[in-house]
Scaffold this motif. Sequence first.
Motif: not given
Length: 220
Positions: A70-71, A83-86, A34
């Motif tokens: 994404h964090h 990776w999770e979307k902010n 990413y």
Amino acid sequence: MRKSSPSRPMRLRTLLTYLSLLPLGACTKSCDDYDNAAEFNRAQLPPYTETGAHTMGCRLGPQVWTVLGHHDAGRAIIGGTYWEKNELWAGPFNNFLTPPRVPLLQVMGRMTGVRDSKAFYDMELNMVFHLTDTLGGLRLLGTDTARATTGIQPEAMWANDYLSFSNDYRSRTRRPVRLQIRRLDRQQRIVSGTFEGWLYGGPGGNDSLEVADGRFDVKY
């Protein structure tokens, strides 16, 4: 005629086939590279609106801050990269310091910059304020958390630096963040406004971070 159920060996083979494919499916989400460095460098403040556009942004020190990227949530969940979307969140704020009769709203978002699958910026911004029509819409987000031994008290702003937890910044009474509520529509559940001020903390707790050109427009 009643349909017979699959035999136990067939069910076992089906389960083993599923388990053999599971790591590939998991890796699609958790192992992909990413990089959003180019998008991060082009980040701009959202326009000021009063329509419930679900936006928030400001200048946080030298950095244009808005909800972006994404964090990596994997370290806390699965011990690996995920990776999770902010996303921007707005909803009730409750803790044991707050009387139930006081309507408090929390608005929270996160901005993450990642280069070659490694975060170089990861800052979450929170603000909590009363949903009331007093003071002509002015809120002073100035809780001095240096004196709070039981947690964050109402009417405050804080920034969490996920790259270094010792670099968190919080609003204080000596120079509060001024939040101006410009629209509060209880029927459509829209609240919009602007904010500016200073947050204090950083290494040793003696640093400061200016908050400027702040604006938000959320449905709650």
